[in-house]
Design an enzyme around this catalytic site. Structure first.
Site, mmCIF file in Angstrom:
data_model
loop_
_atom_site.group_PDB
_atom_site.id
_atom_site.type_symbol
_atom_site.label_atom_id
_atom_site.label_comp_id
_atom_site.label_asym_id
_atom_site.label_seq_id
_atom_site.Cartn_x
_atom_site.Cartn_y
_atom_site.Cartn_z
ATOM 1 C CB SER A 98 17.853 32.643 -72.974
ATOM 2 O OG SER A 98 16.695 33.412 -72.762
ATOM 3 C CG ASP A 99 13.278 33.809 -77.872
ATOM 4 O OD1 ASP A 99 13.903 34.428 -78.780
ATOM 5 O OD2 ASP A 99 11.929 33.819 -77.755
ATOM 6 C CE LYS A 100 14.203 41.424 -77.171
ATOM 7 N NZ LYS A 100 12.779 41.728 -76.873
ATOM 8 C CB THR A 121 12.671 33.522 -72.846
ATOM 9 O OG1 THR A 121 11.837 32.981 -73.763
ATOM 10 C CG2 THR A 121 13.366 32.342 -71.994
ATOM 11 C CG ASP A 126 8.344 32.275 -76.974
ATOM 12 O OD1 ASP A 126 9.274 32.441 -78.184
ATOM 13 O OD2 ASP A 126 8.183 33.233 -76.220
#
Length: 912
Positions: free
Chosen positions: A335-337, A340, A648
């Site tokens: 996961s991107d931080k 997100t 994103d």
């Protein structure tokens, strides 16, 4: 001396060169820019400042590729043979089946990849430049290397620029680097090995200017830009098949070899018995048609489509059907931080003022929450220093909040937005303060000085009529060195203890907080302007405010749910390692009791084995470049993991495309990320991923049910035909009757399985192994047992009725109806309806679930089978005979033993 044309646009570390050297390399003038003649020459040589997309596959070719499946080869050949021997009805029915499958597949895959086109649109804009010494505005596509671009607040950067002048410049590069806060830019040369996110003298294509002005030389255009390199990574990324696709390919190939082998055996044995070539062709084709699960591709498509619909209701839009199942089998979520896992909204969470530590509740830009001291809400009347610290953040501020579509948003710098919100939480507003203490002058933030200052009419409550006040905010270092005094808890002047302040700063930084310091200074009533000399000394230290982009509350619960389901969650971000680790610790990214974090620089120095270990053990990967995100995903896949990647930004696109399933954010996500993804979250909420995983697992379970239901019929039919040929007996079932059972009857009874609700235990199981075959040993045993029972039903009923009545059409019809009766009981045994009925008989209470689809499916099947045997038209087309009531009852009773057989197989292979 000027650069030659060959030296222009040679690979350079532009951030490492001084401005004059950059101008020399690009043969441009820092005051007047390029001449029109030179622009024409360079455009001919370097082309347009655009990204070129790959040509898509033509619709005709995409349609033809739908037939490129092993099982369809057999059907096409079987149809051709039927046509050659004059059985045109059979041929057209078989070809119709293949055509329907091709049309379904074509519709689902008709949306071509457009990630490169989205990247191109992300950098298309107008640019203000200097040419021939004149300021002009041109489309960004017309820029060439060496052009001199002028930037101002609100501009989109049109190409990669080496900045040669910058005044208070801040650039938002979050889509490219993952950094959540706008970057302060300058023109100073940097070390050659400075990472992308720290090249403060560069402005990259597609980023946005949020504050200040600048001038920069174009050093890269089109595909030579950082965004362009990402587009090439997307194109170069391996186009991976999903686990479901891989398993179906393997299953299809295996089934193809088995069918061809047994069909050849049937043909050879028949010839050995002295039968004609034509008769043996007919028998071989009948066997092939009976063995191929014609309805399975349609059922799989419907099951996946229903999964898509269910996910859409839970805020997850699926762009590619196989992604539904793939997410259910995910073993790792990367996961991107920013935006997100977090709110993407800077929030003050800790304040140090007057020697006291305060905590702040509430999150994001919603002005709701409290400031607490010793877990009790503070009263500003009794906290004068806290009030002054908040006032400094509110007045020394150029941003404001507004609501849009019911959501609070900051207009301006996100950090300043956080300062406004925390003051609002205790009733302090900009409008009231600005009316009480209007601004007279300002020193904007400059990276050289690391502070911002404002001059205001009035002062504290006690002496507002006699003085004016200067408020200052900035980095801790820049403020502290200008302070000799501070306000103590009672608001009295005291000598500042710099060591204590630094300890508080370190404590906040260790929590991942970004720390700002605040100070003030009294000015005379005659002062109406500010300059840097006014700020050099005698500031009074007011306090610190620590802020962070906080994790989403729902995302914390979602991470825990995923980990409980056996799914690893890893954070991959372009942000700082300390901040990323702090967020990870808050969210419970613990593995073996700790959160291991690695930076991109550390990963770059590792050898292959060290990298594999780091990726396996690490929970956080910070300051990583797009290539490293891609490398992390590939490394996990090489270990057999099924990787879901969320993101994103533009920098996430290559990894999104490479992952088994790429998940983009629908709101904050760039078009590049969305087009490179397999799935889009409409609410930008990581928590929706848990729901999507749940639905994906349900889809896979329902697919297994469909396979377990369809294949035993094919097994029973093919065994019947094969044994009949070997025994030189009449076929108990004809090829057209086989197609009826495999297509119409199977679809009517199998499609309802796609609507089966989720099991209560779906998120309590570990992910299935990616190496687990589609047909596990237990599933093969189930299929074999049910197939044998189906063969006994067909063969036994046919032989019995044939001997007692001599009516071959009646014998075949009753054999088929007995088989269908058994199938209905088998369907109940693997469906939630059957489980519900058994639990009711046992007196077990359970959660209500929607089983209406199974009821409708069974009702439709009964109606279709009545038409199949009772309607004259169907009798003529399928060689069936009408049944009387006694014959219907016999078929029903013969199917009843399926209940005992199904109970047996459910013991060693419980699908649910």
């Amino acid at each position: 001396m000027t650069a030659t044309s060959e030296e222009i646009m040679q690979p350079q570390q532009w951030h490492n060169l001084v401005e004059s050297k950059v101008a020399w390399h690009l043969n441009t003038n820092l005051e007047t820019g390029l001449t029109s003649d030179e622009v024409t020459k360079r455009r001919e040589r370097f082309g347009s400042n655009e990204l070129k997309g790959k040509a898509g596959t033509s619709p005709i070719l995409r349609f033809l590729l739908q037939f490129n499946q092993p099982l369809l080869y057999i059907l096409l050949i079987a149809g051709a043979i039927k046509a050659l021997i004059g059985q045109w009805v059979n041929a057209w029915v078989i070809w119709g089946v293949t055509l329907i499958n091709a049309i379904i597949g074509f519709i689902q895959e008709s949306k071509a990849e457009s990630a490169i086109a989205a990247l191109a649109s992300s950098v298309q804009t107008n640019a203000t430049i200097l040419r021939n010494g004149q300021k002009v505005q041109v489309p960004s596509a017309e820029l060439v290397p060496g052009d001199l671009v002028l930037l101002a607040s609100g501009d989109k950067v049109p190409a990669d620029l080496r900045l040669v002048r910058a005044k208070n410049l801040q650039v938002n590069e979050s889509a490219l680097t993952g950094e959540s806060v706008a970057i302060e830019k300058n023109t100073r040369p940097l070390d050659a090995d400075a990472p992308l996110a720290e090249r403060t003298n560069m402005a990259y294509a597609g980023s946005f200017v949020t504050f200040g002005t600048a001038r920069g030389i174009v050093v890269a255009i089109g595909e030579a830009t950082e965004t362009g390199r990402i587009s090439q990574l997307i194109e170069q990324g391996t186009s991976l098949k999903t686990p479901l696709t891989r398993k179906f390919d393997k299953f299809s190939r295996t089934l193809l070899y088995i069918i061809l082998g047994i069909a050849a055996l049937t043909f050879a044995v028949g010839l050995g018995y002295g039968n004609s070539w034509a008769a043996m062709f007919e028998a071989a084709v009948a066997f092939a048609v009976s063995a191929i699960p014609e309805g399975l591709p349609a059922v799989v498509t419907v099951t996946l489509a229903i999964g898509v619909s269910r996910m859409a209701r839970r805020h997850a839009i699926v762009r590619k059907l196989p992604a539904v199942e793939t997410l259910g089998g995910a073993t790792v979520i990367c996961s991107d931080k920013t935006g997100t896992l977090t709110e993407n909204q800077m929030t003050v969470q800790a304040i140090y003022a007057g020697g006291k530590n305060y905590t702040v509740t509430g999150g994001a830009y919603v002005p709701e929450g409290e400031i607490l001291f010793d877990e009790q809400p503070v009263d500003l009347q009794n906290s004068p220093v806290l009030e002054e610290c908040l006032k400094a953040g509110l007045l020394c501020n150029d941003s404001h909040l507004e609501t849009k579509d019911g959501q609070w948003q900051v207009v301006g710098d996100p950090t300043e937005g956080g300062l406004i919100v925390v003051a609002n939480k205790v009733g302090m507003t900009s409008s009231n303060l600005e009316e009480e203490m209007p601004r007279l002058d300002i020193i904007p933030f400059e990276s050289e000085f690391q502070y911002m200052a404002t001059l205001h009419e009035g002062g504290s409550r006690e002496n507002s009529s006699r003085v004016r006040t200067i408020y200052v905010k900035g980095s801790v270092e820049s403020i502290l060195k200008r302070c000799q005094q501070m306000l103590d808890a009672e608001g009295n002047l005291a000598r500042i203890n710099a060591e204590t302040v630094h300890q508080e700063v370190d404590a906040m930084a260790n929590q991942g907080l970004r720390v700002l310091a605040f100070a003030k200074k009294s000015a005379s009533a005659a002062q109406d302007s500010l300059d840097h000399a006014d700020i050099e000394k005698d500031l009074v230290f007011l306090g610190l405010q620590g802020m962070i982009d906080p994790p989403r509350t729902e995302a914390i619960a979602a991470v825990e749910a995923c980990q409980n389901a056996g799914i690893q969650v890893k954070m991959i971000t372009g942000d700082h390692a300390i901040t990323a680790r702090a967020i990870a610790e808050r969210m419970g990214f613990n593995k073996n009791g700790e959160v291991l974090a690695f930076t991109g620089a550390e990963l770059a120095q590792m050898d292959k084995s060290e990298l594999a270990t780091a990726i396996e053990d690490g929970a956080v990967f910070a300051r990583v470049a797009p290539e490293q995100k891609l490398r992390i995903v590939e490394a996990l896949q090489s270990k057999g993991e099924v990787v879901a990647m969320t993101g994103d930004g533009v920098n996430d696109a290559p990894a999104l495309k490479q992952a088994d399933i790429g998940i983009a954010m629908g709101g904050a996500g760039t078009e590049v990320a969305k087009e490179a993804s397999d799935m889009i979250l409409t609410d930008d909420n990581f928590a929706s991923i848990e729901a999507a995983v749940e639905e994906g697992r349900t889809v896979y379970r329902n697919l297994l049910k469909a396979i377990a239901f369809i294949l035993p019929v094919n097994g029973g039919e093919s065994m019947t035909i094969l044994i009949s040929v070997l025994l030189a007996r009449e076929l108990p079932i004809l090829s057209l009757q086989v197609l009826w059972l495999n297509m119409v009857n199977s679809i009517a009874m199998t499609v309802p399985l796609a609507f089966e609700p989720k099991s209560e235990r779906v998120m309590q199981k570990s992910p299935r192994s990616p190496r687990e075959p589609l047909l596990s040993k237990s599933l093969v045993k189930r299929i074999l047992v049910i197939s044998i029972f189906n063969w006994i039903l067909i063969f036994g009923v046919f032989e019995w009725i044939q001997k007692t009545t001599g009516n071959i059409d009646l014998s075949r019809t009753m054999a088929i109806q007995a088989l269908v009766a058994g199938r209905i009981f088998y369907l109940l045994s693997i469906s939630q309806l059957g489980i519900a009925l058994i639990n009711q008989l046992r007196g077990v209470r359970q959660t209500a679930s929607d089983v209406s689809a199974i009821v409708i499916g069974i009702a439709c099947t009964i109606i279709l089978q009545i038409i199949f045997s009772q309607w004259n038209l169907m009798n003529n087309l399928f060689s069936t005979a009408p049944l009387n009531l006694n014959q219907w009852l016999i078929c029903f009773l013969i199917g009843l033993p399926m209940i005992a057989v199904a109970s047996l197989v459910n013991r060693f292979d419980p699908i649910d």
